[in-house]
Scaffold this motif. Structure first.
Motif, PDB file in Angstrom:
ATOM      1  N   UNK A 111      46.282  39.143  35.375  1.00  0.00           N
ATOM      2  CA  UNK A 111      47.047  37.893  35.438  1.00  0.00           C
ATOM      3  C   UNK A 111      46.174  36.686  35.742  1.00  0.00           C
ATOM      4  N   UNK A 112      45.353  36.776  36.792  1.00  0.00           N
ATOM      5  CA  UNK A 112      44.582  35.591  37.201  1.00  0.00           C
ATOM      6  C   UNK A 112      43.081  35.738  36.958  1.00  0.00           C
ATOM      7  N   UNK A 113      42.591  36.940  36.609  1.00  0.00           N
ATOM      8  CA  UNK A 113      41.182  37.138  36.290  1.00  0.00           C
ATOM      9  C   UNK A 113      40.276  37.332  37.493  1.00  0.00           C
ATOM     10  N   UNK A 114      40.817  37.479  38.684  1.00  0.00           N
ATOM     11  CA  UNK A 114      40.013  37.672  39.890  1.00  0.00           C
ATOM     12  C   UNK A 114      39.333  39.036  39.870  1.00  0.00           C
ATOM     13  N   UNK A 115      38.040  39.070  40.192  1.00  0.00           N
ATOM     14  CA  UNK A 115      37.292  40.331  40.294  1.00  0.00           C
ATOM     15  C   UNK A 115      37.356  40.810  41.730  1.00  0.00           C
ATOM     16  N   UNK A 116      37.545  42.123  41.917  1.00  0.00           N
ATOM     17  CA  UNK A 116      37.632  42.700  43.261  1.00  0.00           C
ATOM     18  C   UNK A 116      37.082  44.105  43.250  1.00  0.00           C
ATOM     19  N   UNK A 117      36.771  44.622  44.429  1.00  0.00           N
ATOM     20  CA  UNK A 117      36.174  45.947  44.563  1.00  0.00           C
ATOM     21  C   UNK A 117      37.103  46.839  45.364  1.00  0.00           C
ATOM     22  N   UNK A 118      37.575  47.924  44.776  1.00  0.00           N
ATOM     23  CA  UNK A 118      38.428  48.932  45.408  1.00  0.00           C
ATOM     24  C   UNK A 118      39.669  48.330  46.069  1.00  0.00           C
ATOM     25  N   UNK A 119      40.518  47.736  45.282  1.00  0.00           N
ATOM     26  CA  UNK A 119      41.780  47.178  45.764  1.00  0.00           C
ATOM     27  C   UNK A 119      42.934  47.790  44.992  1.00  0.00           C
ATOM     28  N   UNK A 120      44.119  47.754  45.575  1.00  0.00           N
ATOM     29  CA  UNK A 120      45.319  48.197  44.888  1.00  0.00           C
ATOM     30  C   UNK A 120      46.108  47.017  44.326  1.00  0.00           C
ATOM     31  N   UNK A 121      46.007  45.860  44.999  1.00  0.00           N
ATOM     32  CA  UNK A 121      46.657  44.640  44.554  1.00  0.00           C
ATOM     33  C   UNK A 121      45.649  43.513  44.527  1.00  0.00           C
ATOM     34  N   UNK A 122      45.877  42.549  43.658  1.00  0.00           N
ATOM     35  CA  UNK A 122      45.010  41.378  43.594  1.00  0.00           C
ATOM     36  C   UNK A 122      45.164  40.570  44.877  1.00  0.00           C
ATOM     37  N   UNK A 123      44.074  40.181  45.547  1.00  0.00           N
ATOM     38  CA  UNK A 123      44.183  39.409  46.783  1.00  0.00           C
ATOM     39  C   UNK A 123      44.623  37.961  46.546  1.00  0.00           C
ATOM     40  N   UNK A 124      44.592  37.484  45.306  1.00  0.00           N
ATOM     41  CA  UNK A 124      44.960  36.099  45.011  1.00  0.00           C
ATOM     42  C   UNK A 124      46.427  35.985  44.612  1.00  0.00           C
ATOM     43  N   UNK A 125      46.833  36.757  43.583  1.00  0.00           N
ATOM     44  CA  UNK A 125      48.207  36.620  43.067  1.00  0.00           C
ATOM     45  C   UNK A 125      49.088  37.818  43.392  1.00  0.00           C
ATOM     46  N   UNK A 126      48.555  38.819  44.051  1.00  0.00           N
ATOM     47  CA  UNK A 126      49.271  40.050  44.409  1.00  0.00           C
ATOM     48  C   UNK A 126      49.729  40.845  43.198  1.00  0.00           C
ATOM     49  N   UNK A 127      49.075  40.638  42.058  1.00  0.00           N
ATOM     50  CA  UNK A 127      49.404  41.397  40.859  1.00  0.00           C
ATOM     51  C   UNK A 127      48.899  42.821  40.960  1.00  0.00           C
TER      52      UNK A 127
END
Length: 136
Positions: free
Chosen positions: A36-52
């Motif tokens: 949805x927002x293109x945020x890169x993250x390491x070992x997450x279940x939900x996006x920390x920015x949009x909670x997608x």
């Protein structure tokens, strides 16, 4: 209803973007990118920015910059460093940089050496540029 473990794992991996190490090189760091927002993250279940929850698994290029480094003397026969590495894709990973622990500083550029240290299970990096620093 009972499902075999492999079928349930395949369904969960495709729906939620969970990291699946099968079929990928062991010498690569896998991370997620939010659809949805293109945020890169390491070992997450939900996006920390949009909670997608729609996350795509991607392979990291392997280069980054040391954000923070500290020397640890606990539970080890010799001093070692623990560093926060900001990868070029935009996510941060904890790992170890090879070299003298006192010689690793914020801003040093690093490259992935191995994705999983056999002892600690964390990524190991090496310095790209040999630091030429005056005595401090």
């Amino acid at each position: 209803m009972y499902q075999s473990g492999s079928v349930a794992q395949q369904a969960a991996g495709s729906a939620t973007g969970l990291l699946d190490p099968r079929g990928h090189s062991p010498e690569a760091i896998l991370f997620q990118r939010c659809a949805w927002c293109g945020t890169a993250m390491y070992h997450r279940l939900l996006c920390p920015v949009c909670r997608g929850s729609e996350l795509r698994t991607e392979r990291a290029e392997g280069t980054g910059t040391v954000r923070h480094s500290t020397v640890v003397h606990r539970n080890t026969p010799a001093a070692r460093n623990v560093s926060q590495i900001e990868m070029s894709e935009g996510f941060v990973v904890r790992g170890r940089v090879m070299g003298p622990p006192i010689g690793i500083h914020s801003g040093d550029r690093v490259r992935l050496s191995t994705a999983k240290d056999p002892v600690r299970g964390e990524p190991v990096f090496q310095l790209l540029d040999e630091p030429y620093r005056a005595w401090s």
